[in-house]
Motif scaffolding. Structure first.
Motif, PDB file in Angstrom:
ATOM      1  N   VAL A  32       0.028 -14.201   1.376  1.00 18.97           N
ATOM      2  CA  VAL A  32      -0.524 -13.969   2.721  1.00 18.97           C
ATOM      3  C   VAL A  32      -0.784 -12.479   2.940  1.00 18.97           C
ATOM      4  N   MET A  33       0.140 -11.625   2.526  1.00 19.52           N
ATOM      5  CA  MET A  33      -0.012 -10.187   2.706  1.00 19.52           C
ATOM      6  C   MET A  33      -1.245  -9.644   2.005  1.00 19.52           C
ATOM      7  N   SER A  34      -1.634 -10.277   0.905  1.00 23.14           N
ATOM      8  CA  SER A  34      -2.770  -9.773   0.126  1.00 23.14           C
ATOM      9  C   SER A  34      -4.089  -9.853   0.895  1.00 23.14           C
ATOM     10  N   PHE A  35      -4.117 -10.601   2.016  1.00 21.13           N
ATOM     11  CA  PHE A  35      -5.335 -10.713   2.824  1.00 21.13           C
ATOM     12  C   PHE A  35      -5.274  -9.835   4.067  1.00 21.13           C
ATOM     13  N   PHE A  36      -4.284  -8.943   4.116  1.00 13.67           N
ATOM     14  CA  PHE A  36      -4.133  -8.074   5.279  1.00 13.67           C
ATOM     15  C   PHE A  36      -4.030  -6.617   4.821  1.00 13.67           C
ATOM     16  N   LYS A  37      -4.310  -5.715   5.757  1.00  9.29           N
ATOM     17  CA  LYS A  37      -4.034  -4.296   5.550  1.00  9.29           C
ATOM     18  C   LYS A  37      -2.727  -3.988   6.262  1.00  9.29           C
ATOM     19  N   ILE A  38      -1.720  -3.538   5.492  1.00 16.04           N
ATOM     20  CA  ILE A  38      -0.380  -3.321   6.031  1.00 16.04           C
ATOM     21  C   ILE A  38       0.081  -1.944   5.584  1.00 16.04           C
ATOM     22  N   GLU A  39       0.421  -1.116   6.516  1.00 19.24           N
ATOM     23  CA  GLU A  39       0.843   0.237   6.157  1.00 19.24           C
ATOM     24  C   GLU A  39       2.234   0.248   5.545  1.00 19.24           C
ATOM     25  N   GLY A  40       3.177  -0.387   6.178  1.00 19.08           N
ATOM     26  CA  GLY A  40       4.556  -0.435   5.679  1.00 19.08           C
ATOM     27  C   GLY A  40       4.938  -1.840   5.291  1.00 19.08           C
ATOM     28  N   ILE A  41       5.640  -1.977   4.187  1.00 16.28           N
ATOM     29  CA  ILE A  41       5.970  -3.305   3.688  1.00 16.28           C
ATOM     30  C   ILE A  41       6.890  -4.061   4.641  1.00 16.28           C
ATOM     31  N   SER A  46       2.701  -8.439  13.756  1.00 10.32           N
ATOM     32  CA  SER A  46       1.779  -7.976  14.800  1.00 10.32           C
ATOM     33  C   SER A  46       1.012  -6.721  14.386  1.00 10.32           C
ATOM     34  N   LYS A  47       1.523  -5.973  13.401  1.00 12.51           N
ATOM     35  CA  LYS A  47       0.868  -4.753  12.937  1.00 12.51           C
ATOM     36  C   LYS A  47      -0.066  -5.000  11.754  1.00 12.51           C
ATOM     37  N   TRP A  48      -0.101  -6.229  11.266  1.00  7.69           N
ATOM     38  CA  TRP A  48      -0.972  -6.545  10.127  1.00  7.69           C
ATOM     39  C   TRP A  48      -2.419  -6.650  10.593  1.00  7.69           C
ATOM     40  N   GLN A  49      -3.344  -6.125   9.808  1.00  8.49           N
ATOM     41  CA  GLN A  49      -4.774  -6.200  10.119  1.00  8.49           C
ATOM     42  C   GLN A  49      -5.469  -7.084   9.085  1.00  8.49           C
ATOM     43  N   PHE A  50      -6.001  -8.190   9.552  1.00  7.71           N
ATOM     44  CA  PHE A  50      -6.639  -9.141   8.637  1.00  7.71           C
ATOM     45  C   PHE A  50      -7.917  -8.542   8.053  1.00  7.71           C
ATOM     46  N   ASP A  54     -11.073  -8.403   1.210  1.00 11.24           N
ATOM     47  CA  ASP A  54     -11.456  -7.006   1.007  1.00 11.24           C
ATOM     48  C   ASP A  54     -10.525  -6.282   0.039  1.00 11.24           C
ATOM     49  N   ASN A  55      -9.236  -6.632   0.077  1.00 14.84           N
ATOM     50  CA  ASN A  55      -8.297  -5.986  -0.845  1.00 14.84           C
ATOM     51  C   ASN A  55      -8.662  -6.277  -2.296  1.00 14.84           C
ATOM     52  N   TYR A  56      -9.030  -7.515  -2.563  1.00 19.30           N
ATOM     53  CA  TYR A  56      -9.405  -7.890  -3.937  1.00 19.30           C
ATOM     54  C   TYR A  56     -10.724  -7.231  -4.341  1.00 19.30           C
ATOM     55  N   VAL A  57     -11.668  -7.174  -3.412  1.00 21.02           N
ATOM     56  CA  VAL A  57     -12.945  -6.518  -3.692  1.00 21.02           C
ATOM     57  C   VAL A  57     -12.736  -5.033  -3.962  1.00 21.02           C
ATOM     58  N   LYS A  58     -11.868  -4.428  -3.173  1.00 24.91           N
ATOM     59  CA  LYS A  58     -11.586  -3.000  -3.349  1.00 24.91           C
ATOM     60  C   LYS A  58     -10.955  -2.729  -4.711  1.00 24.91           C
ATOM     61  N   LEU A  59     -10.053  -3.612  -5.129  1.00 25.30           N
ATOM     62  CA  LEU A  59      -9.426  -3.442  -6.442  1.00 25.30           C
ATOM     63  C   LEU A  59     -10.459  -3.527  -7.556  1.00 25.30           C
ATOM     64  N   MET A  60     -11.367  -4.471  -7.440  1.00 28.61           N
ATOM     65  CA  MET A  60     -12.375  -4.649  -8.487  1.00 28.61           C
ATOM     66  C   MET A  60     -13.352  -3.473  -8.554  1.00 28.61           C
ATOM     67  N   ASN A  61     -13.431  -2.710  -7.479  1.00 30.52           N
ATOM     68  CA  ASN A  61     -14.349  -1.569  -7.439  1.00 30.52           C
ATOM     69  C   ASN A  61     -13.642  -0.226  -7.601  1.00 30.52           C
ATOM     70  N   THR A 265      -4.311   8.209  -0.606  1.00 28.48           N
ATOM     71  CA  THR A 265      -4.382   8.936   0.658  1.00 28.48           C
ATOM     72  C   THR A 265      -3.706   8.179   1.799  1.00 28.48           C
ATOM     73  N   GLU A 266      -3.545   6.870   1.648  1.00 28.25           N
ATOM     74  CA  GLU A 266      -2.860   6.069   2.660  1.00 28.25           C
ATOM     75  C   GLU A 266      -2.152   4.898   1.991  1.00 28.25           C
ATOM     76  N   ARG A 267      -1.059   4.494   2.587  1.00 31.74           N
ATOM     77  CA  ARG A 267      -0.310   3.369   2.045  1.00 31.74           C
ATOM     78  C   ARG A 267      -0.935   2.058   2.506  1.00 31.74           C
ATOM     79  N   ASN A 268      -0.957   1.083   1.609  1.00 29.46           N
ATOM     80  CA  ASN A 268      -1.490  -0.241   1.947  1.00 29.46           C
ATOM     81  C   ASN A 268      -0.710  -1.285   1.150  1.00 29.46           C
ATOM     82  N   SER A 269       0.314  -1.833   1.785  1.00 29.50           N
ATOM     83  CA  SER A 269       1.137  -2.835   1.107  1.00 29.50           C
ATOM     84  C   SER A 269       0.354  -4.106   0.830  1.00 29.50           C
ATOM     85  N   GLY A 270      -0.653  -4.375   1.648  1.00 26.89           N
ATOM     86  CA  GLY A 270      -1.499  -5.544   1.401  1.00 26.89           C
ATOM     87  C   GLY A 270      -2.255  -5.417   0.093  1.00 26.89           C
ATOM     88  N   LEU A 271      -2.722  -4.209  -0.206  1.00 32.23           N
ATOM     89  CA  LEU A 271      -3.402  -3.963  -1.478  1.00 32.23           C
ATOM     90  C   LEU A 271      -2.431  -4.120  -2.639  1.00 32.23           C
TER      91      LEU A 271
END
Length: 301
Positions: A32-41, A46-50, A54-61, A265-271
């Motif tokens: 589930v986390m892999s589909f959100f942008k999460i700053e802290g694990i 409520s702080k997760w951004q769906f 995009d996380n998978y696309v970003k990894l592939m690029n 440059t920024e933390r993203n636990s979802g990534l």
């Protein structure tokens, strides 16, 4: 009957609870986390951004992630060939009736007992060191000055230096698995093959290898799991976190979750969760391929 059911439920409930909390829940949460942008694990939901996929696309690029996956593939493929070949060779030798078998088995397995940190430090300080390292000293004694001058830890040689050191520490573990598989093969097969005129090479090809298909599946799966979790060796062999020669997906995951390295440059636990999901899928695919390519249902001991 009702008493038996109640007893069964009573004994199964703790194990089922632990399975769900320790194994099933973390897997579902990571997916589930892999589909959100999460700053802290540890951030609340409520702080997760769906973000969808995009996380998978970003990894592939991302070039750095693709480099880490390429390094992982080389560790798995090249290292796997080296480790499996040596492990099988040693297993065959140790099960052939040689003297001091227990001693040699213990010596080959010994690197698995030593901490990975201590083992990597030994290779870095006492084997690859260009001034007083073992390789440099041996080559100087043999008069091979060109080989003695090689900087084993520079950008051109670091990956293979890392790979060789890692394989050295893994041979013993897989050797024991091969040896246990060979020892359960009945001696009657080899005696019958000897009477039919088969030499040792023929016995190995037509008896030992076919009857080790299940052991090969186990070893390849275990090697894949340990390769996917490649982290400590990569960190110890690199002076910077994002070293293109040693970075692996687990290091990249660590960078994304904890914000380590100059390239983050920024933390993203979802990534980071997306990286974990992709690695898990890779292991499952390898396991599936092994089950389909190395079938041993028609073999009998």
């Amino acid at each position: 009957m009702k008493k038996n059911k109640a007893m069964i439920v009573t004994f199964l409930a703790p194990a089922l609870f632990m399975f769900i909390m320790v194994f099933l829940y973390p897997i579902c949460r990571t997916v589930v986390m892999s589909f959100f942008k999460i700053e802290g694990i540890t951030d609340s939901f409520s702080k997760w951004q769906f973000t969808g996929i995009d996380n998978y696309v970003k990894l592939m690029n991302t070039t750095l992630f693709k480099t880490s996956m390429w390094n992982l593939f080389r560790i798995w493929f090249i290292g796997g060939i080296i480790v499996m070949s040596l492990a099988l060779l040693f297993a065959v030798i140790l099960t052939s009736g040689i003297r001091f078998k227990s001693f040699f088995r213990a010596m080959i397995y010994l690197p698995n007992v030593v901490s990975a940190v201590a083992l990597a430090t030994m290779w870095l300080q006492y084997v690859y060191n260009n001034q007083y390292g073992l390789l440099s000293g041996v080559f100087k004694k043999l008069g091979l000055t060109s080989l003695a001058k090689i900087q084993w830890l520079d950008s051109d040689h670091k990956f293979y230096a890392l790979l060789f050191a890692y394989c050295f520490g893994m041979v013993g573990y897989h050797m024991l698995i091969f040896a246990s598989g060979i020892e359960r093969i009945s001696e009657d097969y080899y005696e019958a093959a000897t009477l039919d005129g088969a030499n040792k090479l023929g016995q190995f090809r037509y008896i030992t290898l076919p009857l080790l298909k299940g052991v090969f599946k186990t070893n390849i799966t275990m090697w894949s799991v340990t390769s996917v979790g490649f982290f400590v060796w990569s960190q110890l062999f690199s002076s910077v976190t994002a070293d293109n020669q040693t970075i692996t997906p687990m290091v990249y995951l660590y960078m994304q979750i904890f914000g380590a390295g100059n390239s983050v440059t920024e933390r993203n636990s979802g990534l980071g969760a997306a990286v974990g999901v992709m690695l898990s899928v890779c292991v499952v695919l390898i396991f599936w391929l092994c089950n389909h390519l190395l079938k041993d249902d028609d073999l009998e001991f």
